[in-house]
Design a protein around this motif. Structure first.
Motif, mmCIF file in Angstrom:
data_model
loop_
_atom_site.group_PDB
_atom_site.id
_atom_site.type_symbol
_atom_site.label_atom_id
_atom_site.label_comp_id
_atom_site.label_asym_id
_atom_site.label_seq_id
_atom_site.Cartn_x
_atom_site.Cartn_y
_atom_site.Cartn_z
ATOM 1 N N GLY A 393 0.852 -1.179 0.000
ATOM 2 C CA GLY A 393 0.000 0.000 0.000
ATOM 3 C C GLY A 393 0.882 1.220 0.000
ATOM 4 N N GLU A 394 0.293 2.366 -0.188
ATOM 5 C CA GLU A 394 1.064 3.587 -0.172
ATOM 6 C C GLU A 394 0.360 4.630 0.675
ATOM 7 N N PRO A 395 1.077 5.648 1.113
ATOM 8 C CA PRO A 395 0.450 6.646 1.991
ATOM 9 C C PRO A 395 -0.719 7.343 1.316
ATOM 10 N N GLY A 396 -1.679 7.715 2.120
ATOM 11 C CA GLY A 396 -2.801 8.509 1.652
ATOM 12 C C GLY A 396 -2.928 9.762 2.493
ATOM 13 N N PRO A 397 -3.928 10.589 2.215
ATOM 14 C CA PRO A 397 -4.086 11.825 2.992
ATOM 15 C C PRO A 397 -4.538 11.575 4.420
ATOM 16 N N ASP A 398 -5.066 10.376 4.699
ATOM 17 C CA ASP A 398 -5.497 10.027 6.051
ATOM 18 C C ASP A 398 -4.679 8.836 6.540
ATOM 19 N N THR A 399 -4.045 8.998 7.687
ATOM 20 C CA THR A 399 -3.176 7.969 8.237
ATOM 21 C C THR A 399 -3.592 7.654 9.662
ATOM 22 N N THR A 400 -3.712 6.380 9.976
ATOM 23 C CA THR A 400 -3.950 5.946 11.348
ATOM 24 C C THR A 400 -2.663 5.365 11.910
ATOM 25 N N LEU A 401 -2.236 5.886 13.051
ATOM 26 C CA LEU A 401 -1.028 5.429 13.715
ATOM 27 C C LEU A 401 -1.396 4.736 15.013
ATOM 28 N N ARG A 402 -0.869 3.560 15.217
ATOM 29 C CA ARG A 402 -1.137 2.822 16.448
ATOM 30 C C ARG A 402 -0.190 3.297 17.550
ATOM 31 N N VAL A 403 -0.733 3.471 18.745
ATOM 32 C CA VAL A 403 0.082 3.952 19.862
ATOM 33 C C VAL A 403 -0.075 3.037 21.069
ATOM 34 N N LEU A 404 0.998 2.987 21.842
ATOM 35 C CA LEU A 404 1.009 2.324 23.138
ATOM 36 C C LEU A 404 1.030 3.392 24.219
ATOM 37 N N PRO A 405 0.503 3.105 25.401
ATOM 38 C CA PRO A 405 0.598 4.084 26.489
ATOM 39 C C PRO A 405 2.054 4.447 26.759
ATOM 40 N N GLY A 406 2.336 5.738 26.923
ATOM 41 C CA GLY A 406 3.690 6.211 27.150
ATOM 42 C C GLY A 406 4.007 6.352 28.622
ATOM 43 N N PRO A 407 5.193 6.860 28.940
ATOM 44 C CA PRO A 407 5.607 6.959 30.347
ATOM 45 C C PRO A 407 4.762 7.910 31.173
ATOM 46 N N GLN A 408 4.119 8.894 30.546
ATOM 47 C CA GLN A 408 3.214 9.786 31.276
ATOM 48 C C GLN A 408 1.769 9.596 30.800
ATOM 49 N N ALA A 409 1.400 8.355 30.538
ATOM 50 C CA ALA A 409 0.049 8.068 30.064
ATOM 51 C C ALA A 409 -0.988 8.415 31.129
ATOM 52 N N SER A 410 -2.081 8.973 30.680
ATOM 53 C CA SER A 410 -3.246 9.192 31.537
ATOM 54 C C SER A 410 -4.474 8.907 30.693
ATOM 55 N N GLY A 411 -5.561 8.532 31.369
ATOM 56 C CA GLY A 411 -6.785 8.258 30.633
ATOM 57 C C GLY A 411 -7.258 9.463 29.854
ATOM 58 N N GLU A 412 -7.105 10.652 30.449
ATOM 59 C CA GLU A 412 -7.569 11.871 29.794
ATOM 60 C C GLU A 412 -6.749 12.166 28.534
ATOM 61 N N ALA A 413 -5.419 12.047 28.635
ATOM 62 C CA ALA A 413 -4.574 12.347 27.484
ATOM 63 C C ALA A 413 -4.778 11.327 26.364
ATOM 64 N N LEU A 414 -4.849 10.045 26.709
ATOM 65 C CA LEU A 414 -5.052 9.018 25.687
ATOM 66 C C LEU A 414 -6.416 9.154 25.032
ATOM 67 N N ALA A 415 -7.414 9.534 25.807
ATOM 68 C CA ALA A 415 -8.746 9.746 25.225
ATOM 69 C C ALA A 415 -8.725 10.900 24.238
ATOM 70 N N ALA A 416 -8.025 11.987 24.591
ATOM 71 C CA ALA A 416 -7.951 13.138 23.692
ATOM 72 C C ALA A 416 -7.181 12.788 22.420
ATOM 73 N N LEU A 417 -6.131 11.999 22.544
ATOM 74 C CA LEU A 417 -5.354 11.615 21.365
ATOM 75 C C LEU A 417 -6.152 10.750 20.404
ATOM 76 N N THR A 418 -6.969 9.855 20.940
ATOM 77 C CA THR A 418 -7.651 8.871 20.099
ATOM 78 C C THR A 418 -9.072 9.280 19.714
ATOM 79 N N ALA A 419 -9.535 10.407 20.208
ATOM 80 C CA ALA A 419 -10.931 10.789 19.962
ATOM 81 C C ALA A 419 -11.142 11.472 18.624
ATOM 82 N N GLY A 420 -10.168 12.262 18.169
ATOM 83 C CA GLY A 420 -10.395 13.058 16.966
ATOM 84 C C GLY A 420 -9.253 12.962 15.977
#
Length: 507
Positions: A393-420
């Motif tokens: 496949g090749e890149p398109g204008p819309d890209t989904t990147l998978r993330v793992l919780p980071g060292p300062q993960a919080s439910g609020e920050a992860l929710a904001a990252l994955t919501a929009g």
């Protein structure tokens, strides 16, 4: 290669800096370096933590943790040193620091220069020393949005820390002045002037009449006369760089990994001409240059955003092809992606710095190609052209990147990252800055920064950190890219849309 990381923490992140804790961190790092574990690729000691990067295809996280526990023996420190640095206090933030602290400019200078500072760690850029502690009345939080460029030699403060920027780089600290002598010189036998455990004093000084600024010449890696010349640069591209797998085991000195942003495409280009996956090749960014063949050879191109043209005729990407003496090679833009890789059968001949031929623009190791440069092959490699690969496949204008919780993960920050959805505002080799809904972030004690970390300064704009990232930093990292998605992030260009999808696990 699948690079993951884990932290060993020696104190609570809210505890004040402690020299005994820092000495324990550095001592453990020295002990582990004396008995390295196969598959571990870097160690980054910080104030109160040790970040360990490892290749999960070679070693498990369980074995890395066991190695850390067996390494509790602490190696003795090297002899302590006191270093004095002359500083001209004329920084752009000097007046605002005085105003915010209720002091005069002269009082700010006197308080900053009136202390001896302990070097807790080195990182972010080559030779940048994290020192403390700053006079309590001078302590201010970092700027909410980092500057895009801070000049080499700048002396700065943030919280209880002070430092000297060894090279020009982004930064969010308050700039008080500039040193009159380098703390990092890639041309020197000992490139780094400061090390963890040193004591540093700043001496106020006027600029002498002969002072014209710090030497910022890059260290040349390309040979003047390659043994097997193959290509001459007629016109440079926007940013054509020699890269290889990258600079491993150098994060504790502040050197970035460098290497290809799209390691998958780079490895494919090398494979198509029979090179090892990490052989030196060219990374072409956004717009490639114009090259002339000086001899017969076999090349391969893999990647996105450009398409090779041999004597004006399009060549299929992800395919090896032959050139003859006098052929001209150019690159036409394509709508999606922004980076491609040109491999020479036999690899590119280049010098090495800390074991790698990769250009590190921030660290002044190597440089972008320019007109007149001649590229040769590192070895003779008679291979046949015509090998090809069909990408999935090749890149398109819309890209989904998978993330793992980071060292300062919080439910609020992860929710904001994955919501929009976010929009790429800026993208370069250091990282991808995103605009969109604000994400909770802020400051943390400076610590090792994972490759692919999603960093969020107090302003709330996420930055995905890539190969030329700073190795240490003091902004929150609520998420880290899955290693398999680093290549996709490396192909992002301004205007692309990005979404994040959370996976289980974390740093």
């Amino acid at each position: 290669m699948a690079l993951y990381g884990l932290y060993k923490r020696f104190a609570s992140p809210t505890d004040p800096p402690d020299r005994a804790v820092s000495a324990a961190v550095q001592g453990l790092a020295r002990a582990l370096l004396e008995a390295p574990l196969a598959g571990v690729t870097d160690l980054i000691p910080a104030y109160a933590s040790l970040y360990v990067e490892f290749d999960a295809t070679r070693v498990s996280a369980q074995r890395v943790r066991a190695w850390l526990e067996r390494g509790e023996r602490v190696s003795p420190p090297p002899p302590s040193r006191t270093v004095e640095l002359a500083v001209h206090y004329d920084g752009p933030d000097l007046a605002s620091v005085a105003e915010r602290t209720g002091l005069t400019v002269d009082e700010v200078v006197a308080r900053h220069a009136g202390r001896a500072y302990y070097v807790y760690a080195v990182g972010f850029t080559p030779g940048l020393a994290f020192m403390g502690e700053v006079d309590p009345q001078l302590q201010l939080p970092r700027r909410p949005k980092p500057r895009g460029r801070v000049a080499a030699g700048s002396v700065a403060i943030a919280g209880a820390q002070t430092t000297v920027y060894p090279v020009a780089s982004p930064g969010g600290w308050h700039l008080l002045g500039r040193t009159l002598e380098p703390v990092y010189d890639p041309h020197a036998r000992e490139p780094l002037r400061l090390a963890a455990g040193d004591t540093v004093r700043f001496r106020p000084s006027p600029i002498p009449p002969h002072h014209t600024g710090l030497d910022e010449r890059p260290l040349e890696l390309l040979p003047e006369g390659p043994e097997r010349p193959l290509l001459r640069v007629l016109e440079p591209g926007l940013l054509d760089l020699v890269v290889d797998a990258g600079r491993f085991w150098a994060g504790r000195y502040g050197f970035a990994r460098s290497g290809p942003l799209d390691a998958r495409s780079a490895a494919l280009a090398n494979r198509l001409v029979g090179n090892p996956p990490g052989a030196a090749l060219l990374e072409l960014n956004a717009r490639g240059g114009l090259y002339e063949a000086l001899a017969a050879g076999v090349l391969a191109f893999a990647g996105y955003g450009l398409r090779p043209l041999r004597n004006g005729e399009p060549m299929p990407p992800f395919t090896s092809f032959a050139v003859r003496e006098g052929d001209r090679l150019a690159f036409a833009p394509t709508p999606r992606g922004c980076r491609g890789y040109l491999a020479l059968a036999g690899g590119v001949e280049s010098g090495r710095f800390l074991g790698s031929a990769a250009v590190d623009l921030k660290g002044r190791i190597g440089r972008a190609l320019r007109a007149g440069d001649v590229l040769g092959t590192a070895r003779s490699a008679p291979v046949r052209p015509g090998r090809s690969f069909v990408p999935h496949g090749e890149p398109g204008p819309d890209t989904t990147l998978r993330v793992l919780p980071g060292p300062q993960a919080s439910g609020e920050a992860l929710a904001a990252l994955t919501a929009g959805a976010f929009t790429v505002v800026r993208a370069d080799r250091m990282g991808v800055q995103l605009g969109g809904p604000p994400v909770p972030g802020g400051e943390v004690r400076s610590e090792g920064v994972p490759l692919g970390a999603v960093q969020v300064p107090p302003g709330g704009e996420p930055i995905v950190l890539l190969a030329d990232r700073g190795t240490m930093g003091g902004y929150a990292k609520p998420a880290v890219l899955h290693p398999a998605d680093l290549a996709r992030a490396g192909q992002l260009r301004p205007g692309d849309r990005v979404r994040f999808r959370r996976l289980a696990g974390g740093a």
